[in-house]
Design an enzyme around this catalytic site. Structure first.
Site, mmCIF file in Angstrom:
data_model
loop_
_atom_site.group_PDB
_atom_site.id
_atom_site.type_symbol
_atom_site.label_atom_id
_atom_site.label_comp_id
_atom_site.label_asym_id
_atom_site.label_seq_id
_atom_site.Cartn_x
_atom_site.Cartn_y
_atom_site.Cartn_z
ATOM 1 N N SER A 151 -26.412 29.938 32.150
ATOM 2 C CA SER A 151 -26.058 29.018 33.229
ATOM 3 C C SER A 151 -26.717 29.476 34.534
ATOM 4 C CB SER A 151 -24.530 28.932 33.349
ATOM 5 O OG SER A 151 -24.134 27.915 34.226
ATOM 6 N N ARG A 221 -11.833 23.791 40.406
ATOM 7 C CA ARG A 221 -11.931 24.396 39.075
ATOM 8 C C ARG A 221 -11.676 23.369 37.976
ATOM 9 N NH1 ARG A 221 -14.749 28.165 36.600
ATOM 10 N NH2 ARG A 221 -13.582 29.401 35.098
ATOM 11 N N ASP A 321 -24.148 20.496 25.271
ATOM 12 C CA ASP A 321 -24.074 20.864 26.688
ATOM 13 C C ASP A 321 -24.613 19.704 27.521
ATOM 14 O OD1 ASP A 321 -24.234 21.946 29.221
ATOM 15 O OD2 ASP A 321 -25.426 23.692 28.644
ATOM 16 N N HIS A 354 -21.117 23.270 27.491
ATOM 17 C CA HIS A 354 -21.797 24.279 28.298
ATOM 18 C C HIS A 354 -21.229 25.678 28.067
ATOM 19 C CE1 HIS A 354 -24.228 25.812 31.533
ATOM 20 N NE2 HIS A 354 -23.177 26.210 32.216
ATOM 21 N N ASP A 355 -19.933 25.773 27.869
ATOM 22 C CA ASP A 355 -19.294 27.081 27.696
ATOM 23 C C ASP A 355 -19.687 27.775 26.404
ATOM 24 O OD1 ASP A 355 -18.002 27.514 30.042
ATOM 25 O OD2 ASP A 355 -15.986 27.043 29.313
#
Length: 381
Positions: A151, A221, A321, A354-355
């Site tokens: 990232s 968040r 992602d 993405h994680d």
């Protein structure tokens, strides 16, 4: 595989001022660093791991006073792990402007005797790389065997190969992008707006008021977490399941309280984040994300921007992602191939969005392990 065990950070002080891309100057700053493994006599087995938005220098291992404080990439870094600390000397650096001990908005401004707050200058990925280079100098490392990150960390790894081409043998860039899309900048702006509009923000000087803009941080968040997960992953984890205190599974409350499991998850993540992260740091780091665009100085031509690179590259992306989609990684690959660089590319079919770069996926870890085996053979590690 065993963990690296108990680790301890160290604080490095730098008296020489660092001129930032904005023209501002930071003097007498400090960076918090952790290292794992042993630097060999030739100093040829060093690997720099660059962190993403909310992470830090604490890449692997645990702290003696908090056995639950596992490093953010502990499944990747350690003895016998893909980045094997029995063979490599690994460095994690907490970036300037962060809130985990390196000089940042929470630090005391020597000119006022008060925390910098909103007066801390805007920093960029390039500024971080220059600061990291001074860390390498302090360790006597002339050239990294690899610079690696996922990232935002991948952006730093790419920037290293551009800014210090002679000091990077391999660049490992995972789930990253050569620049943010308009959509990504928009997500960051909404997150920043949530913080800036929190009544407890006080223009960034909330430290003096003894408060934190937790409401804004919480929303920021929550927005971020939505972008880190894929639609399929969220459907599998939560679907439309209800979370009812009375145990009812199929009845609505007809209120605005938390009812769906996904709402509960987002609020939990938001609350947890707001307890430990700093709002000014969040503003700084998201702006650094926005500004990263190495092709900008070359009229948007990424091939021209990468023309002077010397490293070999591993570029990896994940099929689901959508924050930094595989197409963005392929842009980097194409530009490198246009420059006749040595590039390995993998798009990993993973459902986690993405994680996924943080998770323990066997195919992904085998890819990284095999690439580091190649590097180890090159440096005799």
């Amino acid at each position: 595989m065993e963990s690296i065990g108990i680790v301890a950070p160290q604080t490095m002080h730098f008296a020489e001022p660092l001129r930032l891309q904005s023209g501002s100057v930071i003097g007498n700053y400090q960076l918090v660093v952790e290292t794992y493994g042993e630097l060999n006599a030739a100093r040829s087995n060093a690997v720099l791991v660059c962190h993403a938005l909310n992470a830090s220098h604490h890449v692997a291992g645990v702290y003696a006073d908090d056995p639950r404080s596992t490093g953010w990439w502990d499944n990747m870094v350690g003895p016998g792990k893909p980045l094997d600390t029995n063979r490599f000397f690994v460095i994690g650096v907490n970036n300037l402007g962060s809130c985990f001990g390196s000089t940042g908005p929470m630090s005391i401004d020597p000119s006022t005797g008060k925390p910098y707050g909103a007066r801390f200058p805007v920093v960029t990925v390039e500024d971080w790389v220059h600061a990291q280079a001074r860390v390498a100098d302090a360790f006597g490392i002339e050239r990294f065997a690899a610079v690696m990150g996922g990232s935002l960390g991948g952006m730093q790894a790419l920037a290293w190969s551009l800014m210090y081409p002679e000091r990077v043998a391999h660049c490992i860039d995972i789930a990253s992008t050569p620049k943010l899309s308009a959509q990504n900048i928009a997500f960051n702006e909404v997150a920043r707006s949530a913080i800036l509009s929190d009544p407890d923000f006080h223009g960034g000087d909330y430290y003096a008021h003894g408060v934190k803009p937790k409401r804004g941080l919480r929303v920021a968040r929550m927005i971020g977490h939505i972008t880190y997960l894929s639609d399929d992953d969220m459907a599998e984890k939560f679907g439309r399941a209800l979370r009812r205190a009375d145990g009812a599974l199929d009845a609505y409350n007809f209120s605005f309280d938390v009812e769906f499991e996904v709402e509960s998850y987002l609020r939990y993540q938001g609350d947890k984040f707001a307890d430990y992260f700093d709002a000014n740091t969040y503003l700084l780091i998201t702006r650094a994300l926005d500004y990263f665009d190495p092709a900008k100085a070359f009229d948007g031509n990424l091939t021209a921007a990468l023309a002077h690179t010397q490293a070999k590259y591993l570029i990896a992306s994940f099929s689901t992602d959508w924050r930094f989609a595989p197409a963005r990684s392929r842009e980097i690959v194409k530009a490198l191939l246009d420059n006749k660089r040595t590039v390995s590319y993998a798009e990993i079919d993973a459902p986690h969005g993405h994680d996924a770069f943080l998770l323990d996926d066997a195919r992904y870890h085998n890819l990284i392990r095999a690439y580091y085996e190649r590097i180890a053979n090159e440096v005799g590690a």
